[in-house]
Enzyme design. Sequence first.
Site: not given
Ligand code: NAD
Length: 260
Positions: A142, A155
């Site tokens: 991130s 985080y």
């Molecule tokens: P999201 O909430 O849409 O998706 C998260 C996914 O992880 C889902 O499929 C959920 O079921 C799964 N998950 C959660 N806990 C779990 C567990 N214990 N075991 C297995 N699966 C699990 O989130 P997102 O925004 O798509 O995030 C995905 C990644 O990208 C994360 O690592 C997040 O930190 C990172 N990220 C997101 C953003 C953003 O702005 N959305 C920015 C930077 C980084």
Amino acid sequence: MLKGKTALVTGSTSGIGLGIAEKLAAQGANIILNGFGDVEAPKASVMAAGQAHGIKVGYNGADMSKPAEIEALFAYAQAEFGGIDILVNNAGIQFVANVENFPIEKWDAIIAINLSSAFHTMRLAVPGMRAKNWGRIINLASAHGLVASAGKSAYVAAKHGLLGLTKAVALETATTGVTVNAICPGWVLTPLVQKQIDDRAAKEGISVDQAKKELLGEKQPSLQFVTPEQLGDLAVFMCSPGADNVRGVAWNVDGGWVAQ
Ligand code: NAD
């Protein structure tokens, strides 16, 4: 380009993971989905993305905070797909509170899911990749892997740790056909961020639209959300021969967030 390869994308039932899974499928990779919630809709969209290549799509619901379930996921991948060529460590959660009020169980869960799970998947994936002398590991860190924000100690710690882990394993595999890199997104409008927008709108008594504008305005100079499709395109590049010597990078896709 990826026909015959198998990609495991953790946390791919939603958001960024699903976007990456669809892009890898469109290149012909077989996909193992993982994550909670509805499985049928993500499975169908990934299958559709790879239809022209006749890909195979599987699912394993391992809880990525549990090492024994991660081991069972790898046993499933070996039995059903003959192993994993592309590993995308994407599962992640968020919780916002100042450090003195941070619930201990939330700290433990964020470190387990956002950081330790990648240690477990990598320790299990690397031997098979070394044996084939080809592999791609892509860790979803991130902008918070590079800089901090108040209220996100767990985080930020997990994502900074994930970048360190990425670099260490990239060095361990540097003379092989296995590459290890990280992608550092800025704001992407997924359920994880929508919750923060809704919380902000409720707390400040403003509209959801206004909360979105404020969120972007604070951190992301482009004032546009990054999309899962854009991150998927970068993941595809990282899997291409052009990226054979891209090793140990933390590649931000953040609308200028960390350039400030
Ligand atoms: P999201 O909430 O849409 O998706 C998260 C996914 O992880 C889902 O499929 C959920 O079921 C799964 N998950 C959660 N806990 C779990 C567990 N214990 N075991 C297995 N699966 C699990 O989130 P997102 O925004 O798509 O995030 C995905 C990644 O990208 C994360 O690592 C997040 O930190 C990172 N990220 C997101 C953003 C953003 O702005 N959305 C920015 C930077 C980084």
